[in-house]
Design an enzyme around this catalytic site. Structure first.
Site, mmCIF file in Angstrom:
data_model
loop_
_atom_site.group_PDB
_atom_site.id
_atom_site.type_symbol
_atom_site.label_atom_id
_atom_site.label_comp_id
_atom_site.label_asym_id
_atom_site.label_seq_id
_atom_site.Cartn_x
_atom_site.Cartn_y
_atom_site.Cartn_z
ATOM 1 C CD GLU A 1 -3.082 0.008 0.013
ATOM 2 O OE1 GLU A 1 -3.054 0.488 -1.140
ATOM 3 O OE2 GLU A 1 -3.779 -0.972 0.342
ATOM 4 C CG HIS A 2 0.011 5.022 0.630
ATOM 5 N ND1 HIS A 2 -0.232 6.254 0.075
ATOM 6 C CD2 HIS A 2 -1.086 4.715 1.353
ATOM 7 C CE1 HIS A 2 -1.431 6.682 0.452
ATOM 8 N NE2 HIS A 2 -1.979 5.765 1.221
ATOM 9 C CG ASP B 1 0.627 3.267 -6.080
ATOM 10 O OD1 ASP B 1 0.960 3.742 -4.980
ATOM 11 O OD2 ASP B 1 -0.389 3.632 -6.699
ATOM 12 C CG LEU C 1 -14.179 -2.069 -2.840
ATOM 13 C CD1 LEU C 1 -15.315 -3.061 -2.736
ATOM 14 C CD2 LEU C 1 -12.946 -2.630 -2.162
ATOM 15 C CB SER D 1 -13.156 5.588 -10.607
ATOM 16 O OG SER D 1 -11.953 5.219 -9.986
ATOM 17 C CG ASP E 1 -6.872 1.775 -8.416
ATOM 18 O OD1 ASP E 1 -6.196 1.023 -7.682
ATOM 19 O OD2 ASP E 1 -7.279 2.889 -8.059
HETATM 20 P P1 ADP Z 1 -13.683 4.357 -6.081
HETATM 21 O O1 ADP Z 1 -12.954 4.252 -7.370
HETATM 22 O O2 ADP Z 1 -12.842 4.016 -4.900
HETATM 23 O O3 ADP Z 1 -14.957 3.586 -6.052
HETATM 24 P P2 ADP Z 1 -13.850 7.098 -6.886
HETATM 25 O O4 ADP Z 1 -14.245 8.316 -6.137
HETATM 26 O O5 ADP Z 1 -12.515 7.053 -7.499
HETATM 27 O O6 ADP Z 1 -14.077 5.882 -5.881
HETATM 28 O O7 ADP Z 1 -14.889 6.829 -8.051
HETATM 29 C C1 ADP Z 1 -16.283 6.867 -7.804
HETATM 30 C C2 ADP Z 1 -16.972 7.618 -8.943
HETATM 31 O O8 ADP Z 1 -16.973 6.834 -10.157
HETATM 32 C C3 ADP Z 1 -18.434 7.894 -8.661
HETATM 33 O O9 ADP Z 1 -18.611 9.059 -7.873
HETATM 34 C C4 ADP Z 1 -19.005 8.031 -10.072
HETATM 35 O O10 ADP Z 1 -18.733 9.307 -10.612
HETATM 36 C C5 ADP Z 1 -18.191 7.007 -10.862
HETATM 37 N N1 ADP Z 1 -18.928 5.737 -10.818
HETATM 38 C C6 ADP Z 1 -18.558 4.592 -10.217
HETATM 39 N N2 ADP Z 1 -19.494 3.634 -10.342
HETATM 40 C C7 ADP Z 1 -20.522 4.176 -11.031
HETATM 41 C C8 ADP Z 1 -21.797 3.709 -11.464
HETATM 42 N N3 ADP Z 1 -22.213 2.478 -11.173
HETATM 43 N N4 ADP Z 1 -22.585 4.568 -12.154
HETATM 44 C C9 ADP Z 1 -22.163 5.811 -12.432
HETATM 45 N N5 ADP Z 1 -20.980 6.313 -12.037
HETATM 46 C C10 ADP Z 1 -20.152 5.522 -11.347
HETATM 47 MG MG MG Z 2 -11.252 5.440 -7.924
#
Ligand code: ADP
Ligand code: MG
Length: 386
Positions: free
Chosen positions: A35-36, A38, A123, A126, A170
């Protein structure tokens, strides 16, 4: 068909009155250890998990494109003849950022998606969205992009359209994941190896703290400055050192005064964590889950006390889990200051972990915890509906 694919395909049919050409599943990811590191010349040990974003896609028959995010109940339409730039509605940018660099090779398309990956819990929902969209376009228009290109396209979207200067882990894990295998990835060179991760009587459970403290971005940037300055001090004293990979704790100890208390802690964490990843691979290879658990616990200790990216909620969840017999290891996972903890435990202890910690967490913080049992699964792939 799974409930998720069923939902996405039937929504596509209903909205566009025709069958999608392809259905794609793109997974979230965990990181066992590393972790941290990368961005600190280390190796990471991620894996894709059985939580997915599902996409249904087909050509629109014109230059217009429609994106439908079922989970947000939102639709966004644009035309390939228009200039593509970031928009205010953030979810759109994860896809537009993928579309923009390859726009010239595309025709109009319709894309519907929904997900079982919690958003913003660390998780990597994004990366799953970016890489799934990239995979869908690559398939529909036969672009011939390699897996590595898809992962990089996803990362680039996050840098340019979302504004997060993330590493490649990721996206790499989401695209390259394999069932029951972890990926040992060298983030400097993108070279990688798969290692079997058949956990036998053990399993991985994630506890979602449901908190996300706002200092994540500033904390991340400060750490980057601290470790960079720290490495420069070490390099001045030891010209044979080029990267953290060449550093030992003897190096760090011998410049302790010059580093100062904070940088000393940060550097110590990085050097120890890089070493732990190597040891974790050995432990996995010999099915020594006790040893792996100890390494995971040590990582949490380092992240909390030396790297200082944990928070009360995560420390509480980890301490509670570590107190339960048959939980071999527990640590915060991801950037920190919120998100999930990852726990390695005997399958027979799952309900004990779930019940005890849910209750204790609610009592202490008033928050309902989410528990996810995850399996190490295949990376972004075409779903065969037949
Ligand atoms: P993580 O990647 O840890 O889940 P992030 O903040 O990097 O958190 O990414 C989350 C963002 O990705 C959400 O706020 C949204 O904009 C987009 N996203 C993720 N899943 C969806 C989904 N099922 N529908 C629409 N947008 C999504
Ligand atoms: Mg993310």
């Amino acid at each position: 068909m799974s409930a998720l694919t069923e939902k996405v395909v039937s929504a596509y049919l209903q909205i566009f009155q025709s069958e999608p050409s392809y259905t794609i599943l793109s997974p979230g990811r965990i990181n066992i250890i590393g972790e941290h590191v990368d961005y600190n010349d280390g190796f990471v040990l991620p894996a894709a998990i059985n939580k997915y974003v599902c996409f249904a896609i087909a050509e629109s028959g014109s230059s217009s494109c429609t994106l439908v995010a079922l989970d947000l109940d939102k639709t966004y339409a644009f035309d390939l003849t228009d200039e593509i730039s970031p928009v205010a509605d953030m979810w759109v940018n994860y896809i537009l950022g993928v579309v923009a660099p390859i726009k010239k090779e595309l025709k109009g398309f319709n894309l519907v998606f929904s997900s079982t990956i919690p958003m913003g819990s660390g998780l990597s929902s994004s990366a799953a969205v970016e890489c799934g969209a990239a995979f869908a376009l690559n398939t529909l228009f036969d672009l011939g992009l390699s897996k590595e290109q898809l992962a990089k396209l996803g990362q680039q979207a996050e840098h340019t359209f979302v504004g997060v200067k993330c590493g490649i882990m990721d996206q790499f894990a989401s695209v390259f994941g394999k069932a029951n295998q972890v990926i040992k990835l060298d983030c400097n060179t993108l070279t990688y190896d798969y290692f079997p991760a058949d956990l036998g009587d053990y399993c991985l459970v994630l506890l979602d703290s449901k908190v996300k403290h706002t200092h994540l971005t500033s904390g991340y940037n400060t750490r980057r400055e601290e470790v960079e300055a720290g490495l420069n001090i070490i390099k001045q004293a030891f010209p044979e050192v080029n990267t953290y990979r060449d550093c030992t704790m003897e190096h760090v100890e011998s410049v302790k005064d010059r580093l100062g208390a904070i940088r000393y802690k940060r550097c110590s964490y990085v050097v120890k964590e890089i070493k732990r990843v190597g040891e974790a691979v050995q432990a996995l290879a010999s099915n020594n889950f006790e040893a792996l658990g100890k390494l995971i616990n040590a990582t949490h200790e380092g992240l909390s006390a030396d790297y200082e990216v944990s928070c009360d909620e995560l420390d509480f969840l980890v301490a509670q889990a570590q107190n339960i017999p048959d939980v071999l290891g527990a640590r915060m996972m991801g950037g920190g200051f919120g998100g999930c903890t990852i726990n390695l435990l005997k399958k027979s202890a799952i309900s004990k972990l779930e019940d005890e910690i849910q209750l204790a967490y609610k009592k202490r913080f008033g928050i309902d915890l989410e528990v996810y049992q995850v399996a190490i699964s295949e990376g972004t792939h075409l779903y065969n509906r037949n």
